[in-house]
Scaffold this motif. Sequence first.
Motif, mmCIF file in Angstrom:
data_model
loop_
_atom_site.group_PDB
_atom_site.id
_atom_site.type_symbol
_atom_site.label_atom_id
_atom_site.label_comp_id
_atom_site.label_asym_id
_atom_site.label_seq_id
_atom_site.Cartn_x
_atom_site.Cartn_y
_atom_site.Cartn_z
ATOM 1 N N SER A 9 0.866 -1.198 0.000
ATOM 2 C CA SER A 9 0.000 0.000 0.000
ATOM 3 C C SER A 9 0.893 1.236 0.000
ATOM 4 O O SER A 9 2.111 1.134 0.099
ATOM 5 N N SER A 10 0.258 2.397 -0.065
ATOM 6 C CA SER A 10 0.987 3.663 -0.158
ATOM 7 C C SER A 10 1.887 3.871 1.066
ATOM 8 O O SER A 10 1.463 3.657 2.196
ATOM 9 N N THR A 11 3.120 4.268 0.808
ATOM 10 C CA THR A 11 4.118 4.379 1.893
ATOM 11 C C THR A 11 3.648 5.271 3.028
ATOM 12 O O THR A 11 3.843 4.957 4.197
ATOM 13 N N LYS A 12 2.952 6.369 2.732
ATOM 14 C CA LYS A 12 2.597 7.312 3.818
ATOM 15 C C LYS A 12 1.485 6.769 4.695
ATOM 16 O O LYS A 12 1.266 7.259 5.806
ATOM 17 N N GLY A 13 0.740 5.757 4.167
ATOM 18 C CA GLY A 13 -0.358 5.169 4.944
ATOM 19 C C GLY A 13 -1.573 4.983 4.054
ATOM 20 O O GLY A 13 -1.690 5.626 3.009
ATOM 21 N N ILE B 237 7.940 0.209 5.699
ATOM 22 C CA ILE B 237 6.610 0.778 5.438
ATOM 23 C C ILE B 237 5.658 0.101 6.422
ATOM 24 O O ILE B 237 5.739 -1.113 6.620
ATOM 25 N N ALA B 238 4.784 0.853 7.078
ATOM 26 C CA ALA B 238 3.870 0.251 8.069
ATOM 27 C C ALA B 238 3.006 -0.817 7.394
ATOM 28 O O ALA B 238 2.613 -0.678 6.236
ATOM 29 N N SER B 239 2.720 -1.888 8.109
ATOM 30 C CA SER B 239 1.952 -3.015 7.569
ATOM 31 C C SER B 239 0.541 -2.589 7.141
ATOM 32 O O SER B 239 -0.187 -1.936 7.894
ATOM 33 N N THR B 240 0.167 -2.959 5.906
ATOM 34 C CA THR B 240 -1.195 -2.663 5.416
ATOM 35 C C THR B 240 -2.219 -3.367 6.295
ATOM 36 O O THR B 240 -3.247 -2.796 6.651
ATOM 37 N N PHE B 241 -1.917 -4.592 6.690
ATOM 38 C CA PHE B 241 -2.884 -5.384 7.474
ATOM 39 C C PHE B 241 -3.188 -4.700 8.806
ATOM 40 O O PHE B 241 -4.350 -4.508 9.171
ATOM 41 N N THR B 242 -2.121 -4.294 9.510
ATOM 42 C CA THR B 242 -2.386 -3.685 10.828
ATOM 43 C C THR B 242 -3.071 -2.329 10.653
ATOM 44 O O THR B 242 -3.892 -1.933 11.487
ATOM 45 N N GLN B 243 -2.734 -1.626 9.571
ATOM 46 C CA GLN B 243 -3.427 -0.342 9.344
ATOM 47 C C GLN B 243 -4.917 -0.554 9.099
ATOM 48 O O GLN B 243 -5.764 0.172 9.639
ATOM 49 N N ILE B 244 -5.237 -1.574 8.319
ATOM 50 C CA ILE B 244 -6.653 -1.851 8.021
ATOM 51 C C ILE B 244 -7.372 -2.287 9.292
ATOM 52 O O ILE B 244 -8.473 -1.819 9.592
ATOM 53 N N LEU B 245 -6.731 -3.158 10.087
ATOM 54 C CA LEU B 245 -7.362 -3.595 11.332
ATOM 55 C C LEU B 245 -7.619 -2.390 12.244
ATOM 56 O O LEU B 245 -8.726 -2.201 12.756
ATOM 57 N N MET B 246 -6.593 -1.543 12.406
ATOM 58 C CA MET B 246 -6.751 -0.368 13.287
ATOM 59 C C MET B 246 -7.790 0.593 12.716
ATOM 60 O O MET B 246 -8.637 1.139 13.439
ATOM 61 N N SER B 247 -7.763 0.780 11.408
ATOM 62 C CA SER B 247 -8.702 1.715 10.780
ATOM 63 C C SER B 247 -10.143 1.222 10.935
ATOM 64 O O SER B 247 -11.053 2.012 11.249
ATOM 65 N N GLU B 248 -10.352 -0.091 10.789
ATOM 66 C CA GLU B 248 -11.700 -0.650 10.977
ATOM 67 C C GLU B 248 -12.179 -0.403 12.408
ATOM 68 O O GLU B 248 -13.324 -0.008 12.650
ATOM 69 N N LEU B 249 -11.247 -0.598 13.367
ATOM 70 C CA LEU B 249 -11.614 -0.375 14.776
ATOM 71 C C LEU B 249 -11.973 1.088 15.020
ATOM 72 O O LEU B 249 -13.009 1.412 15.620
ATOM 73 N N LEU B 250 -11.110 1.994 14.534
ATOM 74 C CA LEU B 250 -11.310 3.424 14.806
ATOM 75 C C LEU B 250 -12.560 3.955 14.114
ATOM 76 O O LEU B 250 -13.281 4.790 14.674
ATOM 77 N N HIS B 251 -12.842 3.462 12.926
ATOM 78 C CA HIS B 251 -14.078 3.895 12.235
ATOM 79 C C HIS B 251 -15.304 3.321 12.926
ATOM 80 O O HIS B 251 -16.346 3.971 13.010
ATOM 81 N N LYS B 252 -15.170 2.135 13.493
ATOM 82 C CA LYS B 252 -16.309 1.539 14.236
ATOM 83 C C LYS B 252 -16.584 2.367 15.507
ATOM 84 O O LYS B 252 -17.709 2.690 15.835
ATOM 85 N N TRP B 253 -15.454 2.737 16.209
ATOM 86 C CA TRP B 253 -15.601 3.522 17.444
ATOM 87 C C TRP B 253 -16.016 4.966 17.158
ATOM 88 O O TRP B 253 -16.737 5.602 17.908
ATOM 89 N N GLY B 254 -15.419 5.525 16.071
ATOM 90 C CA GLY B 254 -15.552 6.974 15.875
ATOM 91 C C GLY B 254 -14.691 7.681 16.910
ATOM 92 O O GLY B 254 -14.194 7.070 17.866
ATOM 93 N N GLN B 255 -14.486 9.016 16.736
ATOM 94 C CA GLN B 255 -13.631 9.734 17.686
ATOM 95 C C GLN B 255 -14.188 9.625 19.115
ATOM 96 O O GLN B 255 -13.437 9.436 20.075
ATOM 97 N N LYS B 256 -15.511 9.704 19.244
ATOM 98 C CA LYS B 256 -16.134 9.662 20.575
ATOM 99 C C LYS B 256 -15.831 8.336 21.273
ATOM 100 O O LYS B 256 -15.362 8.305 22.411
ATOM 101 N N GLY B 257 -15.996 7.266 20.563
ATOM 102 C CA GLY B 257 -15.708 5.933 21.127
ATOM 103 C C GLY B 257 -14.235 5.769 21.434
ATOM 104 O O GLY B 257 -13.863 5.204 22.474
ATOM 105 N N PHE B 258 -13.391 6.287 20.563
ATOM 106 C CA PHE B 258 -11.940 6.206 20.805
ATOM 107 C C PHE B 258 -11.582 6.961 22.085
ATOM 108 O O PHE B 258 -10.857 6.453 22.950
ATOM 109 N N LEU B 259 -12.112 8.190 22.238
ATOM 110 C CA LEU B 259 -11.776 8.998 23.422
ATOM 111 C C LEU B 259 -12.355 8.377 24.694
ATOM 112 O O LEU B 259 -11.737 8.457 25.764
ATOM 113 N N GLU B 260 -13.498 7.712 24.570
ATOM 114 C CA GLU B 260 -14.049 6.988 25.733
ATOM 115 C C GLU B 260 -13.126 5.827 26.110
ATOM 116 O O GLU B 260 -12.850 5.569 27.274
#
Length: 423
Positions: free
Chosen positions: A74-78, A292-315
């Motif tokens: 995936s793209s080097t920057k993320g 380059i950061a792993s695409t897999f871990t980025q996707i896993l983290m991104s799925e989690l953060l989008h599921k939580w949203g900022q509010k869920g993340f801050l909670e």
Amino acid sequence: MDYSQFLSVVSAAREENLTEVIGSLAQKNPSVIMISGGLPNPNYFPFKTASFTLEDGTTIEIGEALMKRALQYSSTKGIPEFLSWLKDLQMSLHNPPTAKYSPDQGQMEICVTTGSQDGLSKVFDMLVNPGDNVLLEDPSYSRTLSALKPLGCNIIKVPTDKHGIIPEALKEILSRWRPEDAKKLNNNLPKFLYTVPNGSNPSGTSLTADCKKKIYQLARCYDFLIIEDDPYYFLQFEKTKAPSFLSMDVDGRVIRCDTFSKIISAGLRLGFLTGPKPLIDRVILHMQSSTIASTFTQILMSELLHKWGQKGFLEHVDRIMEFYRTQRDAMLAAADKWLKGLAEWNIPTAGMFLWIKIKGISNAYQMIMENALERGVALVPGQSFSIDSSAPTPYVRASYSFASPDQMDQAFQKLAELIKETV
Ligand SMILES: Cc1ncc(COP(=O)(O)O)c(CNc2cc3ccccc3n(O)c2=O)c1O
């Protein structure tokens, strides 16, 4: 700002990789027939789907299509959806003045790193030539010292107190130079100040807003960058968080290192840099030919953060912060019970560490590295955090992140016995 003056010889020599350019152009037009990159054929990835169960019992599903993306380059920057979530978070938390700037003025840019340690080492590689002057809070994070020392720079110790860097001491150090020297080419002014502003590792100190403002003004006056390494930002125990250096960065001179290690997972190895585009782009060039950061871990983290949203993340991070507050209080109770009169310490207002000065000795190294370990207690001797690691120091670092309150009590009882025998 003229960013070229800060670049190391190595970083200035780095060039864009063509396959990266072609890959990002093609990404914008999915109908393009890809016969350019050496991408593995996703139809032959052995992993087809995955399901992750979260602490609340809900799941994150990675289906076939997403798995094919996750196991691919995936793209080097993320990956784009992760970067946009991170950008929204930085805007909400720090609202950097540079977000509104043009690229050459130092527009805010973000790149994903393989933990913030990776980001730090690439930032140092980007900035440091042998012989450069750099400013480091003393004591300082051990792995930053390990990354910097081999680069042959002149590390200037900046004294700290229970609030962290002492602005007046920093001003005194800088008085060796004249602000107007900053305009000369090849001046030997310090290139950057490195600091852990919240819950500093190892000292547990946290800079006040007033100190940060004074430090930032000195950076403007003597034209140096600020590397804000802030893994404990979300572990601030006081209700009101001190403003970050990023939030006050009107010049585009702050490079901020964030990480998910202390609030979600250290093993996923995910962090991110936020800073002026001309500098972040140099780190991205380095990443193109290294980690380059792993695409897999980025996707896993991104799925989690989008599921939580900022509010869920801050909670979530608030729950983590409350846990570490109780851990801190348990360690302080054990210290009060066993170490009073034998040692001194300040009360950390953030982070994971208690910085203990053992009374009556000048060097705690042997006590910690031999005797304490023999009795089943692992601490870190202060030398690990000293710019001059050969200098004796009575300090030791204790971490309250991992042990149970009962284990902390037992550990300090053993340490107290050891101190009484030794002193
Ligand atoms: C100030 C500061 N900056 C950057 C980092 C790196 O975070 P990451 O790369 O995003 O995970 C850290 C992590 N600190 C430690 C890590 C560690 C890893 C194995 C064993 C021991 C460790 N001890 O003791 C640590 O303090 C930190 O404290």
